[in-house]
Enzyme design. Structure first.
Site, PDB file in Angstrom:
ATOM      1  CB  THR A 177       5.918 -13.742  16.204  1.00  0.00           C
ATOM      2  OG1 THR A 177       5.285 -12.548  16.442  1.00  0.00           O
ATOM      3  CG2 THR A 177       6.678 -13.532  14.822  1.00  0.00           C
ATOM      4  CG  HIS A 181       1.327 -16.833  42.567  1.00  0.00           C
ATOM      5  ND1 HIS A 181       2.620 -16.403  42.107  1.00  0.00           N
ATOM      6  CD2 HIS A 181       1.269 -18.133  42.857  1.00  0.00           C
ATOM      7  CE1 HIS A 181       3.439 -17.726  42.465  1.00  0.00           C
ATOM      8  NE2 HIS A 181       2.586 -18.581  42.773  1.00  0.00           N
ATOM      9  CG  HIS A 197       3.568 -18.859  39.403  1.00  0.00           C
ATOM     10  ND1 HIS A 197       5.133 -18.631  39.709  1.00  0.00           N
ATOM     11  CD2 HIS A 197       3.336 -19.812  39.912  1.00  0.00           C
ATOM     12  CE1 HIS A 197       5.379 -19.197  40.294  1.00  0.00           C
ATOM     13  NE2 HIS A 197       4.429 -20.243  40.507  1.00  0.00           N
ATOM     14  CG  ASP A 241      -2.483 -12.537  11.943  1.00  0.00           C
ATOM     15  OD1 ASP A 241      -2.245 -13.978  11.971  1.00  0.00           O
ATOM     16  OD2 ASP A 241      -1.637 -12.001  12.045  1.00  0.00           O
ATOM     17  CB  CYS A 284      -0.560 -13.306  15.338  1.00  0.00           C
ATOM     18  SG  CYS A 284       0.745 -12.777  16.315  1.00  0.00           S
TER      19      CYS A 284
HETATM   20  C1  RB5 Z   1       1.587 -10.969   9.816  1.00  0.00           C
HETATM   21  O1  RB5 Z   1       2.465 -11.059   8.745  1.00  0.00           O
HETATM   22  C2  RB5 Z   1       2.629 -10.911  11.097  1.00  0.00           C
HETATM   23  O2  RB5 Z   1       3.054  -9.651  11.321  1.00  0.00           O
HETATM   24  C3  RB5 Z   1       1.713 -11.281  12.492  1.00  0.00           C
HETATM   25  O3  RB5 Z   1       0.826 -12.387  12.191  1.00  0.00           O
HETATM   26  C4  RB5 Z   1       2.276 -11.196  13.733  1.00  0.00           C
HETATM   27  O4  RB5 Z   1       3.399 -12.125  13.644  1.00  0.00           O
HETATM   28  C5  RB5 Z   1       2.758 -10.199  14.378  1.00  0.00           C
HETATM   29  O5  RB5 Z   1       3.117 -10.152  15.564  1.00  0.00           O
END
Ligand code: RB5
Length: 149
Positions: free
Chosen positions: A67, A133, A98, A8, A65
């Site tokens: 996080t 595994h 694994h 994203d 993304c």
């Molecule tokens: C986008 O602002 C953020 O929410 C997305 O990239 C991500 O971190 C969601 O898990």
């Protein structure tokens, strides 16, 4: 090896960085987007990469993304996808050894470029250990067959 990559807006810069490295190493890479920093919804790109991997049009996928959590949730909804969110090299390696993880997820707002590059290299170059595994992964596949359409 055929790779699919997607992000994203929050993962865009890291995705672009990794893309250049992977292309320079000769990987056959499909970039499903996003293609700039405009705000988008991570499920749109997570599902694209997950479907390419699930349908075996790609051998492995990389998703980024902010996080990594959103992309992980999305990718792991798709049949036969085992997506691993990794912030360190050990976790990335273990996810291959694994779990035979077929998608690597990174947090573009968490992991710097240098570490992300090393995580990706370690993940792509670590084979599945198989053995004990195998039956654990088979149990996940069994669940998918029984409970998911
Ligand atoms: C986008 O602002 C953020 O929410 C997305 O990239 C991500 O971190 C969601 O898990």
């Amino acid at each position: 090896m055929k790779l699919a990559i997607g992000s994203d807006h929050a993962g865009f810069e890291l995705k672009e960085y990794l893309k250049q490295i992977l292309l320079s190493k000769g990987y056959d890479l499909t970039d499903v987007g996003t293609y700039d920093k405009s705000s988008v919804d991570y499920p749109d790109f997570g599902f694209k990469v997950a479907h390419l991997v699930s349908s075996k049009l790609a051998d492995k996928g990389i998703l980024v993304c902010g996080t990594g959590i959103g992309m992980s949730v999305v990718a792991n909804k798709v049949k036969s996808v085992r997506a691993a969110l990794a912030f360190d090299i050990y976790t990335a390696i273990q996810s291959r050894k694994h779990l035979d993880a077929n998608i690597l997820v990174l947090g573009g707002r968490v992991t710097g470029q240098g570490l992300a590059e090393e995580i990706v290299n370690a993940w792509l170059n670590t084979p599945f250990e198989s053995g004990r595994h195998e039956k654990r992964i088979e149990k996940i596949a069994q669940f998918e067959t029984e409970y998911l359409k």
